[in-house]
Scaffold this active site. Structure first.
Site, short mmCIF file in Angstrom:
data_model
loop_
_atom_site.label_atom_id
_atom_site.label_comp_id
_atom_site.label_asym_id
_atom_site.label_seq_id
_atom_site.Cartn_x
_atom_site.Cartn_y
_atom_site.Cartn_z
N TYR A 30 0.83 -1.21 0.00
CA TYR A 30 0.00 0.00 0.00
C TYR A 30 0.87 1.27 0.00
CZ TYR A 30 -2.85 3.84 1.42
OH TYR A 30 -3.43 5.08 1.45
N LYS A 59 5.54 9.12 2.71
CA LYS A 59 5.40 9.41 4.14
C LYS A 59 6.65 8.97 4.91
CE LYS A 59 1.47 11.35 3.71
NZ LYS A 59 0.29 10.82 3.24
N HIS A 96 3.05 17.86 6.40
CA HIS A 96 1.97 17.18 5.67
C HIS A 96 1.04 18.24 5.09
CE1 HIS A 96 -1.41 13.91 5.95
NE2 HIS A 96 -0.80 13.87 4.78
N SER A 106 -4.98 12.95 6.44
CA SER A 106 -5.24 12.19 5.23
C SER A 106 -6.75 12.08 4.99
CB SER A 106 -4.69 10.78 5.38
OG SER A 106 -3.32 10.83 5.68
N CYS A 136 -8.93 14.31 4.00
CA CYS A 136 -9.76 15.44 4.42
C CYS A 136 -9.81 16.52 3.34
CB CYS A 136 -9.24 16.05 5.71
SG CYS A 136 -9.59 15.04 7.17
N ASP A 166 0.32 17.14 -0.82
CA ASP A 166 0.49 16.25 0.33
C ASP A 166 1.68 16.61 1.22
OD1 ASP A 166 -0.47 13.99 1.77
OD2 ASP A 166 1.14 12.76 0.95
N ARG A 198 -7.60 4.57 -4.48
CA ARG A 198 -6.73 5.70 -4.83
C ARG A 198 -6.41 5.76 -6.32
NH1 ARG A 198 -4.39 9.03 -0.45
NH2 ARG A 198 -5.42 8.19 1.39
O1 SAT Z 1 -0.05 7.68 3.48
S1 SAT Z 1 -0.47 7.69 2.10
O2 SAT Z 1 0.57 8.25 1.29
O3 SAT Z 1 -0.77 6.34 1.68
C1 SAT Z 1 -1.85 8.66 1.91
C2 SAT Z 1 -2.25 9.30 3.17
O4 SAT Z 1 -2.74 8.60 4.06
O5 SAT Z 1 -2.08 10.53 3.30
MN MN Z 2 -1.24 12.54 3.08
#
Ligand code: SAT
Ligand code: MN
Length: 589
Positions: free
Chosen positions: A201, A210, A230, A252, A254, A277, A374
């Site tokens: 994932y 992340k 973030h 995430s 939102c 992001d 996604r």
């Molecule tokens: O963490 S991800 O990059 O998979 C997406 C998110 O939760 O912001």
């Molecule tokens: Mn994110």
């Protein structure tokens, strides 16, 4: 003589024992080969890794279905392995580095047998940027290799850039056997190393995202004097043609992606996208805060994306410029070979299979797309891409928005009195949980700066680091708390959101440019009714007032919950945060 990268790759291969090693160059030709392999040779359970979608309606797009137990980030299996637990803080799971490595070594031993190990050299940030970082990720799945081509600047040139240096960011990834009991996402900030096994994932497997650009990079930022956040980065062009840059942090799922490419509901305003992001924020030589987006792609939530909520994203997904675009765990119309998800405004196909491949007909119980399904698509496809996107210096930031999803209590927009008050406003922000991580949805938790799952060190020290950055800024951006999600007695959202969020941003731009005043409340400054442009909307006056209301008794109860959270950081919590907290209590009376 082998280079440090070659030596490291060799070492990892000796452990994981892949059948072959494939050094990727990030080219389109290579990506096409990887897609072929994913369609014909690689499998998850008994289905292929990729299906080609209808190339007339969705050019360059492919469909991917994940393992059913592997659909979101798994925070409980994510660890930050500092030498001391104290450095990780109560906001992280911690394991001693030696113990973590022992565990991972056992799980990794032979995990790539029969598979290919792809070597992915990539940059986070433009190669010419002083803020960019050179990285190498290993993985045993083409889905990850291709996704990294979309999300990062992947090329052979990165290897030349690293040359004989030992300082590159290392990412070791294998999907293992997808067993959640043998799944770990471990970070070693001292070595700039991420080691992830058992999940394909996005947030667990695209290690530049992340894992590196937030968790490890936040530690680098603390050491080197910058911030990894973030956040959305965007420019807003006003009717006079002036572009003002802002960042915005939200948890995430939102609406960050929708905000980053918002189609303005107010005439004359236009949004230019830099990132949806992640933002890396540095103090520039002129004493302003500069932002770059280290990524080059969107990994966005499909459900709810439509011509109504985000027309620019629909155009991005259909642009077919940068190869390829991926859809993961959406519904799938097998007759037309098209993806579909709840909230998409094309007619609902009469017959589909759901994200697990089971037949699905409209009206039946359950959803056809997973709530965290996604798309992965290049930013270069976006019609709203800012011309500053590739500027190595980044863009100067005038305002920082810090938000969460709060159906009650929190006003639509609040301006902090100053930087330190803004840091407190961010620190006390709570949000109701979403499907982006594997946990109960809709539970309130504190999520400071939307970084709770991503801050790679003790969050008490993180607040201190924010305060110290503020002291180095000659021209600090103004800080705002925002909440698009307040509901009325019937549980309906009061604020329309999406393209209408420009109205709040317009107020912010007017404030930043010193054009209007504001009303003081115990929480900060809120708009005078006349200053928030609601022309064309029909929100009743009492509901508009509710959006800026501060309910003192409820806030007094909220402070107790905030206290509980802040106290968990013990003496890592800066005295300034306690001072701000006491000031809030006094103002609430
Ligand atoms: O963490 S991800 O990059 O998979 C997406 C998110 O939760 O912001
Ligand atoms: Mn994110």
């Amino acid at each position: 003589m082998a280079t440090p990268v070659e030596k490291w790759v060799e070492e990892q291969a000796r452990l994981a024992k892949p059948d072959r090693i494939w050094w990727c160059d990030g080219s389109e030709e290579e990506a096409r080969k990887l897609m072929e392999i994913g369609m014909k040779k690689e499998k998850i359970l008994d289905y292929p890794l990729f299906w080609e979608l209808n190339q007339k309606t969705w050019p360059t797009a492919y469909y991917h279905r994940s393992h059913p137990t592997d659909v979101a980030r798994t925070e409980q299996l994510t660890f930050v392995c500092h030498p001391k637990q104290d450095q990780a803080g109560p906001n992280n799971n911690w394991m001693a580095p030696a113990e973590a490595k022992e565990k991972l070594t056992k799980l990794t031993d032979g995990c790539m047998r029969g598979r290919t190990m792809y070597v992915l050299p990539y940059m986070m940030g433009h190669p010419d940027s002083p803020y960019a970082k050179s990285c190498v990720q290993l993985t045993d799945v083409s889905y990850v290799a291709v996704s990294m081509r979309i999300m990062t600047r992947m090329s052979k040139g990165v290897l030349d850039k690293i040359g004989n240096s030992e300082t590159f960011v290392k990412g070791m990834h294998s999907v293992g056997d997808f067993d959640p009991n043998r799944r770990f996402i471990m970070h070693f900030p001292q070595e700039s190393l991420v080691w992830s096994i058992g999940s394909g994932y996005g947030g667990n497997a695209l290690l530049g995202k992340k894992c590196f650009s937030l968790r490890i990079a936040s530690c680098l930022g603390q050491r080197e004097g910058w911030l990894a956040e973030h956040m959305v980065v965007m420019g807003i062009e006003d009717p006079q043609g002036k572009i003002t840059y802002i960042t915005a942090a939200f948890p995430s799922a939102c609406g960050k992606t929708n905000l980053a490419m918002l189609q303005s509901a107010l005439p004359g305003y236009k949004v230019w996208t830099i990132g949806d992001d992640i933002a890396w924020l540095n103090v520039g030589p002129d004493g302003r805060l500069y932002a770059i987006n280290p990524e080059t792609g969107f990994f966005g939530v499909a459900p709810g994306t439509s011509m109504k909520t985000n027309p620019n994203m629909v155009h991005t997904l259909k642009a077919g410029k940068f190869y390829p675009t991926l859809f993961t765990n959406t519904g799938f119309d097998l007759d037309r070979m098209e993806p579909w998800w709840e909230g998409y405004d094309a007619p609902t196909p009469a017959k589909m299979v759901d994200w697990q491949g089971k037949p699905w007909t409209p009206g039946q119980e359950g959803k056809v797309a997973h709530a965290n399904s996604r798309f992965t698509v290049s930013m270069y496809n976006a019609p709203t891409l800012s011309r500053e996107f590739d500027n190595p210096k980044g863009v100067p930031i005038s305002a920082i928005l810090l938000g969460g999803k709060r159906t009650q209590l929190v006003p639509l927009v609040t301006e902090a009195f100053d930087w330190a008050h803004g840091v407190f406003l961010g620190a006390r922000t709570g949000s109701e949980t979403t499907a982006a991580a594997a946990h109960q949805v809709g539970v309130l938790r504190r999520d400071p700066m939307a970084m709770l799952p991503f801050c790679g060190y003790n969050m008490g020290d993180y607040f201190g680091h924010w305060l110290s950055i503020g002291q180095r800024l000659k021209h600090p951006p103004k800080i705002y708390g925002v909440n698009w999600f307040r509901t009325d007695e019937d549980g309906k959202f009061i604020w329309p959101g999406f393209g209408d969020n420009i109205r709040v941003i317009k107020w912010i731009l007017d404030r930043v440019n010193g054009r209007i005043g504001a009303k003081e409340t115990p929480l900060g400054l809120v708009p005078h009714t006349a200053d928030l442009d609601v022309s064309g909307l029909s929100i009743p006056k009492d509901k508009m007032e509710k959006l800026s209301e501060v309910d003192r008794p409820l806030w007094q109860a909220e402070v107790q919950d905030i206290d509980k959270f802040l106290n968990s950081f013990g003496d890592h919590l800066p005295a300034e945060m306690r001072r701000q907290r006491d000031m809030l209590v006094k103002k609430l009376g």
